[in-house]
Design a protein around this motif. Structure first.
Motif, PDB file in Angstrom:
ATOM      1  N   GLU A 193      -2.216  11.752   6.927  1.00 28.32           N
ATOM      2  CA  GLU A 193      -1.858  11.587   8.344  1.00 28.32           C
ATOM      3  C   GLU A 193      -1.171  10.409   8.878  1.00 28.32           C
ATOM      4  N   TYR A 194      -0.368  10.242   9.954  1.00 26.38           N
ATOM      5  CA  TYR A 194       0.252   9.179  10.319  1.00 26.38           C
ATOM      6  C   TYR A 194       0.674   9.106  11.829  1.00 26.38           C
ATOM      7  N   THR A 195       1.011   7.952  12.212  1.00 24.79           N
ATOM      8  CA  THR A 195       1.409   7.528  13.455  1.00 24.79           C
ATOM      9  C   THR A 195       2.563   6.775  13.535  1.00 24.79           C
ATOM     10  N   SER A 196       3.794   7.474  14.209  1.00 29.22           N
ATOM     11  CA  SER A 196       5.019   6.641  14.367  1.00 29.22           C
ATOM     12  C   SER A 196       5.179   6.065  15.713  1.00 29.22           C
ATOM     13  N   THR A 197       5.331   4.735  15.544  1.00 32.92           N
ATOM     14  CA  THR A 197       5.298   4.013  17.128  1.00 32.92           C
ATOM     15  C   THR A 197       6.716   3.587  17.188  1.00 32.92           C
ATOM     16  N   PRO A 198       7.356   3.818  18.208  1.00 34.62           N
ATOM     17  CA  PRO A 198       9.044   3.195  18.352  1.00 34.62           C
ATOM     18  C   PRO A 198       8.908   1.681  18.601  1.00 34.62           C
TER      19      PRO A 198
ATOM     20  N   ASP B 243      -1.550  16.195   9.813  1.00 34.32           N
ATOM     21  CA  ASP B 243      -1.865  16.762   8.481  1.00 34.32           C
ATOM     22  C   ASP B 243      -0.572  16.919   8.109  1.00 34.32           C
ATOM     23  N   GLU B 244       0.242  16.447   6.953  1.00 34.58           N
ATOM     24  CA  GLU B 244       1.374  16.978   6.850  1.00 34.58           C
ATOM     25  C   GLU B 244       1.500  16.186   5.093  1.00 34.58           C
ATOM     26  N   VAL B 245       2.422  16.392   4.382  1.00 39.60           N
ATOM     27  CA  VAL B 245       2.992  15.894   3.132  1.00 39.60           C
ATOM     28  C   VAL B 245       4.002  14.875   3.088  1.00 39.60           C
ATOM     29  N   PHE B 246       3.508  13.944   2.254  1.00 35.04           N
ATOM     30  CA  PHE B 246       4.756  13.044   1.507  1.00 35.04           C
ATOM     31  C   PHE B 246       4.953  13.356   0.179  1.00 35.04           C
ATOM     32  N   TRP B 247       6.038  13.091  -0.169  1.00 38.48           N
ATOM     33  CA  TRP B 247       6.484  13.353  -1.621  1.00 38.48           C
ATOM     34  C   TRP B 247       6.498  12.132  -2.431  1.00 38.48           C
TER      35      TRP B 247
ATOM     36  N   ALA C  88       0.913  -1.215  -0.013  1.00 39.77           N
ATOM     37  CA  ALA C  88       0.151  -0.014   0.027  1.00 39.77           C
ATOM     38  C   ALA C  88       0.729   1.207   0.177  1.00 39.77           C
ATOM     39  N   ALA C  89       2.052   1.243   0.788  1.00 36.70           N
ATOM     40  CA  ALA C  89       2.913   2.256   0.789  1.00 36.70           C
ATOM     41  C   ALA C  89       3.504   2.617  -0.492  1.00 36.70           C
ATOM     42  N   GLU C  90       3.886   1.490  -1.409  1.00 36.99           N
ATOM     43  CA  GLU C  90       4.481   1.549  -2.409  1.00 36.99           C
ATOM     44  C   GLU C  90       3.209   2.331  -3.608  1.00 36.99           C
ATOM     45  N   ARG C  91       2.233   1.846  -3.358  1.00 33.56           N
ATOM     46  CA  ARG C  91       1.272   2.415  -4.520  1.00 33.56           C
ATOM     47  C   ARG C  91       0.909   3.945  -3.973  1.00 33.56           C
ATOM     48  N   MET C  92       0.862   4.246  -2.831  1.00 36.88           N
ATOM     49  CA  MET C  92       0.616   5.605  -2.449  1.00 36.88           C
ATOM     50  C   MET C  92       1.867   6.519  -2.632  1.00 36.88           C
ATOM     51  N   LEU C  93       2.875   6.172  -2.661  1.00 35.53           N
ATOM     52  CA  LEU C  93       4.033   6.838  -2.930  1.00 35.53           C
ATOM     53  C   LEU C  93       4.828   6.926  -4.234  1.00 35.53           C
TER      54      LEU C  93
ATOM     55  N   GLY D 234      14.105   1.277  16.624  1.00 36.94           N
ATOM     56  CA  GLY D 234      13.501   1.972  15.361  1.00 36.94           C
ATOM     57  C   GLY D 234      11.960   2.270  15.638  1.00 36.94           C
ATOM     58  N   ALA D 235      11.126   2.567  14.524  1.00 37.75           N
ATOM     59  CA  ALA D 235       9.828   2.567  14.554  1.00 37.75           C
ATOM     60  C   ALA D 235       9.023   2.126  13.253  1.00 37.75           C
ATOM     61  N   VAL D 236       7.732   1.927  13.564  1.00 37.82           N
ATOM     62  CA  VAL D 236       6.831   1.515  12.549  1.00 37.82           C
ATOM     63  C   VAL D 236       6.019   2.742  12.224  1.00 37.82           C
ATOM     64  N   ILE D 237       5.882   3.004  10.952  1.00 41.62           N
ATOM     65  CA  ILE D 237       4.924   4.183  10.499  1.00 41.62           C
ATOM     66  C   ILE D 237       3.886   3.861   9.930  1.00 41.62           C
ATOM     67  N   VAL D 238       2.613   4.187  10.025  1.00 45.98           N
ATOM     68  CA  VAL D 238       1.275   3.685   9.513  1.00 45.98           C
ATOM     69  C   VAL D 238       0.716   5.262   9.061  1.00 45.98           C
ATOM     70  N   PHE D 239       0.496   5.255   7.634  1.00 41.05           N
ATOM     71  CA  PHE D 239       0.158   6.639   7.313  1.00 41.05           C
ATOM     72  C   PHE D 239      -1.057   6.308   6.167  1.00 41.05           C
ATOM     73  N   ARG D 240      -2.002   7.351   6.080  1.00 41.42           N
ATOM     74  CA  ARG D 240      -2.988   7.260   5.201  1.00 41.42           C
ATOM     75  C   ARG D 240      -3.138   8.392   4.337  1.00 41.42           C
ATOM     76  N   ASP D 241      -3.249   8.283   3.080  1.00 39.92           N
ATOM     77  CA  ASP D 241      -3.703   9.351   2.148  1.00 39.92           C
ATOM     78  C   ASP D 241      -4.908  10.093   2.387  1.00 39.92           C
ATOM     79  N   ILE D 242      -4.926  11.417   2.850  1.00 37.96           N
ATOM     80  CA  ILE D 242      -6.072  12.040   3.271  1.00 37.96           C
ATOM     81  C   ILE D 242      -6.186  13.180   2.173  1.00 37.96           C
ATOM     82  N   THR D 243      -5.610  13.233   0.988  1.00 39.75           N
ATOM     83  CA  THR D 243      -5.650  14.269  -0.097  1.00 39.75           C
ATOM     84  C   THR D 243      -6.995  14.613  -0.287  1.00 39.75           C
ATOM     85  N   GLU D 244      -7.810  13.504  -0.850  1.00 39.96           N
ATOM     86  CA  GLU D 244      -9.107  13.789  -1.497  1.00 39.96           C
ATOM     87  C   GLU D 244     -10.019  14.313  -0.063  1.00 39.96           C
TER      88      GLU D 244
END
Length: 648
Positions: free
Chosen positions: A254-259, A240-244, A188-193, A268-278
């Motif tokens: 929007e994302y959550t970063s969990t150590p 609300d931030e942006v990934f490129w 999913a991250a590959e598709r979004m990014l 390290g950390a695991v990052i779960v993010f969601r595309d909220i552009t629309e």
């Protein structure tokens, strides 16, 4: 090693450890330090099997020999460290010539001088070295192999389930180690990014997808909440931030970063993010729509308040009443100009019905469904003209506690009527001219240019040509306003309109005051027609209202000022103040006006333009100040010509 942690320097290992580790092993053997992902030693059999020298192997990372198999290598290594022993056929090693060799891996854990090591024995499946191994060792190895095959299946099943979970997740998920190096990326991250896992794993991901803010400003890693999650060991949530993306386009996330912790240490950390552009676009459209609703509601409230004010201030005679040639001519002009959007300049004395003409033009135009906004320019303080016309934003000046819509914006789509337009300050006339030309303006304190569609009607009781000559009115603005002039004749020049006007006023006044309907007699009408009416229709209405209030037994009594009656014959002529002879007392109308004009001029010169008070011109002429003011307007005398520095 398998966490992709930046390689720390390997510990120093003595030759005795090498001898102990390799003494009983005749098969290809590697000594590995998992934490640094380094091969500490390799025997000659391993070097021969892999087509490399021992020194070459010692400078090679273990993970580089297992390209594309990092997750499986992680499971194998962690199992060996945890249980002390592990075996697998699921790993292939890379030969120096680039080919893959299918090998069995047998690993034993070794703890030396505070460090954990793995002794990994490699067995070529096509070779038959195991036939030379004694039966006891072979049985022992088979038992171990069987046990670790079960362990391998267990860990492989866990890995497969984890991969299925990561692959099925709709949210983008990726991991980083304590140095920000990417350890895994889900589909999913590959598709979004737009980046593949191979392009991201093993690289510092912040500089790839999180390097800038939406406005283009650099986003330094030390300020990144994702990094702070494992630096501070706390969960970070960002709304609300942006990934490129790989194509350079931003996506709102929007994302959550969990150590991630291992034995109490954050690795390290695991990052779960969601595309909220629309969603953000929809929210912005909703906010814009709500802002537009608020703007329209504010405008509607202002229009409603304005119309209520107009209702309260109206004289209840929205129709033009009259039968004279002057009225008929004005009605024809209204019919001609109303269907157009031409600017109209309505001139005439006070009380002659200039506003009625403006209303009639608006009602006969295609803008009649929109509001007619009236601005009395004579009643606005000079410092508030610009705010009244164009509006202001909150904080634009002291006292601007909220945004305010100006009269031009309020009249958008409709008609703006500027009464007493000659009172507009000279410094504002240029801005008014620009709006008339471009239909554009800015609120005070705002850089945004707004467009309006306004039809302008203007009225004045001044001679604007003379004002232009005296430098008190812009010539270009005068020509812009005077596209279609309409003159309102004074009531004294159209006496035929007095009877219908008086009847109309009396009927409306009786209804408004809730008194029995009164009627005018022929004698009262003739009396009204003889009066000069310096205040025009407004004065006529006031006289009738006063008479209606004072009426007794249904009889009206008009108290008209005797000196102001129009004389119809010589027998009713008033004697002059100095009792002159009859021949010298007879004056033509022009002579009488000239005498009155000169007399008022001398009085104003004596009092330096002052009208009211015991030392004013009205006291010198022995007339009421309001009467004198009406005559000054009628004669078009500007008393500012007699005041110091032209002050009012």
């Amino acid at each position: 090693m398998m966490d992709q942690i930046a390689n720390p320097p390997p510990p120093t290992v003595s030759d005795a450890l090498y001898q102990q580790a390799l003494a009983s092993h005749i098969h290809p053997t590697l000594l590995v330090h998992p934490q640094s992902d380094r091969i500490m030693f390799a025997n000659q059999a391993a070097a021969h099997l892999l087509g490399r020298s021992i020194s070459d192997l010692k400078s090679t990372a273990m993970s580089s020999l297992h390209k594309g198999q990092v997750p499986s290598l992680v499971v194998f290594s962690q199992a060996a460290l945890y249980h002390g022993f592990a075996w697998t056929r699921g790993l292939n090693l890379m030969h120096a010539d680039g080919t893959e060799i299918q090998l069995e891996h047998e690993a034993r854990a070794l703890h030396w001088d505070g460090e954990d090591y793995l002794i990994i024995i490699l067995c070529d499946l096509d070779a038959r070295h195991r036939r030379d191994v004694d039966a006891e060792a072979d049985n022992y190895l088979r038992e171990g192999i069987a046990e670790w095959r079960r362990a391998e299946r267990f860990f492989r099943e866990i890995e497969r389930e984890n991969q299925l979970i990561l692959g099925a997740a709709g949210e983008g998920i990726y991991g980083v180690n304590s140095d920000g190096i990417t350890t895994f990326v889900n589909p999913a991250a590959e598709r979004m990014l737009g980046w593949t896992a191979e392009e991201l794993v093993g690289k510092e991901i912040h500089s790839i997808i999180h390097h800038s803010h939406i406005n283009g400003d650099p986003y330094h890693a030390e300020h990144c909440p994702i990094y702070n999650a494992f630096r501070e060991g706390i969960v970070r949530r960002v709304d609300d931030e942006v990934f490129w993306r790989s194509d350079g386009k931003p996506i709102r996330v929007e994302y959550t970063s969990t150590p991630i912790r291992d034995h109490g240490l954050v690795i390290g950390a695991v990052i779960v993010f969601r595309d909220i552009t629309e969603r953000k676009i929809a929210e912005e459209k909703l906010h814009a729509a709500l802002a537009e609703v608020d703007r329209l509601r504010e405008r509607l409230e202002l229009e409603n308040a304005y119309l209520q004010e107009e209702i309260l201030s109206t004289n209840n005679h929205h129709e033009i009443i009259g039968q004279s040639e002057a009225i008929n001519s004005a009605l024809k002009q209204i019919d001609l100009v109303a269907p157009t959007d031409a600017n109209v300049l309505i001139t005439g004395e006070s009380g002659t019905g200039k506003e009625l003409i403006a209303r009639a033009i608006h009602q006969a135009s295609h803008r009649r469904d929109r509001v007619l906004v009236r601005v009395n320019c004579a009643a606005i303080p000079h410092e508030l003209f610009e705010s009244e016309f164009f509006g202001h934003v909150r904080g634009a000046f002291t006292g601007a506690v909220r945004d305010r819509v100006g009269r031009f914006e309020l009249a958008d789509g409709g008609t703006l009527f500027l009464d007493e337009v000659g009172e507009i300050p000279l410094e504002l006339q240029g801005k008014l001219l620009r709006v008339l030309q471009d239909q554009k303006f800015e609120r005070i304190g705002e850089e945004r240019t707004r467009e309006v569609n306004v039809r302008l009607l203007a009225a004045t009781n001044r001679d604007l040509k003379e004002e232009v000559r005296l430098g008190r009115f812009r010539e270009d603005l005068y020509f812009r306003l005077n596209v279609f002039p309409i003159e309102c004749r004074p009531l004294r020049e159209r006496p035929d309109d007095i009877p219908p006007l008086a009847t109309h006023f009396l009927r409306n006044i009786c209804q408004r005051l809730n008194i029995p309907q009164l009627t005018l007699t022929n004698g009262q009408v003739r009396s009204l027609m003889k009066y000069d009416w310096p205040g025009n229709a407004r004065e006529l209405e006031n006289i009738i209202e006063r008479a209606a209030i004072l009426a007794r037994d249904g009889k009206l009594n008009f108290d008209l000022p005797e000196p102001n009656r129009r004389e119809t014959d010589h027998g009713n002529a008033n004697p002059t103040r100095d009792q002159a002879s009859p021949q010298s007392a007879i004056l033509t109308e022009d002579d009488r006006r000239k005498h009155e004009y000169d007399n008022i001029i001398r009085a104003l010169e004596t009092t330096r333009g002052r009208i009211f008070g015991p030392d004013g011109a009205a006291a010198l002429l022995n007339v009421k100040p309001t009467t004198l003011a009406s005559r000054i307007k009628k004669l078009r005398i500007d008393r500012r010509d007699f005041t110091p520095s032209g002050q009012p």
